[in-house]
Design a protein around this motif. Structure first.
Motif: not given
Lengths: 250, 584
Positions: A37, A244, B504-505, A200, B507, B499-502
């Motif tokens: 990340q 995710d 999706i949250r 990422h 969204l 970044d992807v993890s952020t």
């Protein structure tokens, strides 16, 4: 022998530990993905390898020789090149494509001139599927995708063995991304060049890479072949990251 | 590059009659100064006591001084000294200033520390007093004059150039050059100094006036070129004693200095505009709309409030056959159509995804729905309605009522959407105060509530944007957008920088808010994976036209338009799905 070997790399900014004993390698003709990340220290690793930053502890070996040696560093400068996230800021806005591509050539082949140089420039543009008509354009006259291709061509100019790609697709549209992935894979197939892809996005890593290094807060938490890591992630952080990833619709 | 700058300089000059007149005068003056022996047969130093203090006449165009010397001839020869000294001083000052500034800014660390300390010490002395001291120590004459002026002038340049260098050093192309093995001296000259040429030119133009004044001041004080050689400042000094009976003695050199300094400063501005690439014309974009607002009374009595979820009402956003064109004849793209017959409807409680790549016109469409279409663009056909009202006749005030209250925007870069010097709580509160004038207690209640809604801890209220992560910043921007409970939320690529993890949250947060408050959500993105997570319906645009529209599920299951299919095929992650499917 592993071409690039990172051993026990640690880096601290004041009180903040950015990297803790990071270790991994990139072999000849291998594509390795470095995933994490924002804030995980991916870009700091790239900067340390490229000599833009100095690690506090640890060594980086290029063909078995430490990059802290001046002569090794000089050889490595030619042997590994980088492509960064923002193609627009990576190109000097006042230069034409010809000048941009000539910069590395002037550094490594200073004697080359005239028709031979022109042919080399045309060949470089051809390798990234751009027309030689673009030689006299400025970056602002090109699309973002074309700019990124110019960046790749510039990085290929010294004929490196390794390209370090730091989020090279993030600033691009989806269809442009897809074409660039094709281009990168083509280049790999035809010249056997190695990539260290920093991103990422697991989806992109899966499309391009053979091996994955997962980074969390400056620590390598998992490494392995793409198939193994994606199908059987062992570390909780990798599992969370994989959850995710946005699923493919439909 | 130089061609473009030259072109802009010419355009800037052509639109500026004062500039042309000044340029003509300065060119004439310099020509006359260079051709002094041809223009005047008289000697600049030859005394003639029979002709003392003659007023302007046919032979002595500007009269004579108390030694019977022709003032016009002395003015011409004096200009040689004044302008040469100032010109040489500018070159020296620039060379030292640029070298020290670039070296200090690029290398940083100890080098920077030592150089900035030297600069600070030199800047602590009053400039002219230091110049007087240096000139007095070295005795009079042209060379000491140049040295005295240069010594005191370079630190200011060095400091400004150092600041610019710090910025340019962070640019990607400087990093790239270092990776390419470009030698340091080449990076300093070809990348950094060359990109500083704009500020350097402007500083030089603006300061040449100061330097001419400094040369004149020192000469006026008797520290410049020794008499009887002419120099403008010295001429002022000599004429001072007879100022009342022979005013031409001070007027002539005084006006010469005035015109040259004025012209230098004026050109400095034109050069800056042409180098920095600002539009050469005035801020006409902003002239029109406030005027419009002033002449038309606001037609909206009150902005439409957020409706209750199950209230049946007009669509939040309804665009019918909208065309937007470049209507400004001065624009090189005059006549180009940015949007072509686009229709789009977002009803309350619905989430619509607008998909398009760069140049598809999706951001122009988002701007239109916020009333932010600006010259050179204009709506040429079709209609755009908000909450059932046609916005065509809306004045600036009407839009001000609605923006931030009934419609809100979340855009791509949360860092630039937040003011870096204000606390997050104050920025969210400001949006509320602008529209609702709540009591202090109500404001704080709502702030706490809205932070909960976007899952931010309450301490964020007292924090500055730079203390937050990218995801938290975007949550703060969303809090700003929803604090007044708008009916329509426009999200323009809100997750692209994350970044992807952020991603999706954020969204899921948007989707949740949309569900809970019955928001109409227009979600603009180029990424189909992102859109599929939030949108009930999608509209696919390309080149300003709608290619395909339909329910999200149906489009992904069976797109009919080839472009949509191309976009779906381009999505990364195919191999990942195969691997994971095989594992299961």
């Amino acid at each position: 022998m592993t071409m690039l070997l990172v051993e026990g790399l640690s880096k601290r900014y004041r009180d903040h530990q950015v990297l803790t004993e990071v270790a991994f390698g990139v072999g000849r003709s291998e594509i390795v993905g470095l995933v994490g990340q924002s804030g995980s220290g991916k870009s700091t690793i790239a900067k340390c390898i490229l000599g833009l930053e100095r690690p506090h502890v640890g060594r980086i070996l290029w063909h078995g020789e430490s990059l802290s040696e001046r002569t090794v560093r000089r050889r490595a400068r030619r042997g590994m090149q980088a492509v960064f996230q923002d193609p627009r800021s990576s190109l000097n806005p006042r230069w034409t494509v010809r000048q941009l591509l000539s910069e590395p050539l002037d550094n490594w082949l200073p004697a080359e001139r005239g028709v031979i140089r022109l042919a080399r420039l045309a060949r470089l543009l051809d390798r990234v599927a751009l027309s030689a008509d673009l030689l006299d354009r400025h970056p602002h006259e090109l699309s973002t995708g074309q700019c990124q291709r110019v960046c790749i061509a510039r990085a290929l100019a010294p004929e490196p063995d390794l390209l370090i790609l730091d989020e090279p697709l993030s600033a691009l549209d989806v269809s442009v991304q897809a074409r660039l992935i094709e281009l990168l894979l083509d280049l790999h197939r035809t010249s056997g060049i190695s990539y260290l892809l920093i991103t990422h996005d697991f989806a992109v890593v899966a499309d391009i890479c053979q091996r994955i290094v997962v980074l969390d807060k400056g620590n390598v938490v998992e490494t392995g072949k793409v198939d193994d890591v994606l199908s059987r992630p062992t570390h909780a952080y990798t599992q969370a990251l994989l959850r995710d990833v946005l699923p493919m619709p439909g | 590059m130089s061609d473009r700058v030259l072109h802009r300089f010419k355009v800037g000059l052509r639109r500026d009659p004062v500039g042309i007149v000044l340029l003509a005068i300065v060119v004439a003056m310099i020509d006359a100064i260079l051709a002094a022996p041809l223009i005047s047969a008289l000697s600049p130093v030859g005394t003639d006591f029979k002709q003392v203090l003659l007023p302007p006449n046919a032979v002595n165009w500007l009269g004579t001084d108390d030694f019977g010397r022709d003032v016009f001839t002395r003015l011409l020869y004096g200009g040689r000294t004044s302008l040469t000294v100032a010109g040489v001083a500018v070159l020296i000052v620039m060379s030292i200033g640029v070298t020290v500034g670039v070296v200090a800014g690029y290398f940083g660390g100890v080098v920077d520390l030592v150089l900035t300390k030297i600069i600070d010490v030199l800047l602590a002395f009053p400039r002219l007093v230091l110049a007087i001291a240096v000139a007095a120590l070295m005795g009079g004459g042209m060379v000491p004059l140049i040295i005295a002026i240069s010594v005191v002038a370079w630190p200011a340049y060095a400091r400004i150039i150092r600041g610019f260098t710090l910025q340019v050093t962070q640019e990607g192309y400087v990093l790239a050059a270092r990776c390419l093995g470009t030698p340091t001296w080449k990076i300093l000259t070809r990348h950094i100094a060359l990109n500083l040429i704009g500020p350097i030119l402007v500083l030089a133009m603006l300061d040449i006036g100061n330097l001419i004044l400094a040369v004149s001041a020192l000469s006026f004080l008797g520290l410049g070129v020794p008499p009887p050689a002419p120099e403008w400042g010295a001429m002022l000094n000599e004429g001072r004693n007879n100022m009342e009976i022979a005013p031409w003695l001070v007027l002539a050199p005084g006006l010469a200095i005035f015109v040259v300094v004025l012209a230098a400063n004026y050109f400095g501005d034109i050069v800056r505009d042409s180098v920095e690439g600002r539009p050469v014309h005035g801020p006409r974009n902003w002239l029109r709309l406030p005027l419009l607002g002033a002449t038309q009374p606001s037609r909206l009595a009150a902005a439409p409030a957020a409706p209750h979820k199950d209230e049946v009402a007009a669509p939040a956003l309804d665009m019918q056959d909208v065309c937007i064109e470049v209507t400004d004849r001065r624009s090189p793209y005059f006549g180009r159509r940015i949007l072509n017959n686009v229709s789009l409807r977002v009803t309350r409680g619905e989430s619509v995804g607008l998909i398009g790549e760069s140049g598809s016109g999706k951001s122009t469409l988002a701007a239109l729905s916020l009333g932010l279409t600006r010259p050179p663009l204009a709506l040429t056909a079709g209609s755009a309605s908000l909450f059932g009202e046609d916005t065509a006749g809306w004045s600036w005030d009407d839009w001000q009522h609605v923006r931030g209250r009934s419609i809100a925007l979340v855009n791509q870069d949360p860092l630039s959407a937040l003011n870096p010097v204000l606390r997050v709580g104050d920025q969210i509160g400001e949006v509320m105060q602008t529209h609702l004038a709540p009591s202090r207690a109500a404001l704080e209640d709502r702030l706490r509530e809205v932070l909960d809604e976007v899952d931010l801890p309450r301490r964020v209220m007292r924090q500055f944007p730079h203390e937050l992560s990218g995801g938290m910043r975007q949550r703060a921007v969303i809090a700003m957008a929803i604090v007044n409970r708008p009916a329509l939320l426009i999200a323009d690529e809100p997750t692209t920088a994350l970044d992807v993890s952020t991603q999706i949250r954020i969204l899921d947060l948007l989707r949740g808010l949309q569900d809970r408050y019955g928001l109409a959500l227009l979600f603009v993105s180029h990424d189909l994976r992102v859109i599929s997570r939030v949108a009930d319906r999608v509209v696919i645009m390309r080149g300003g036209e709608v290619m395909e529209r339909g329910l999200t599920k149906e489009i992904f299951a069976g797109a009919t338009h080839p472009y949509t299919r191309e976009l779906i095929a381009a999505m990364p992650g195919r191999r990942m799905r195969l691997i994971q499917a095989a594992a299961e």
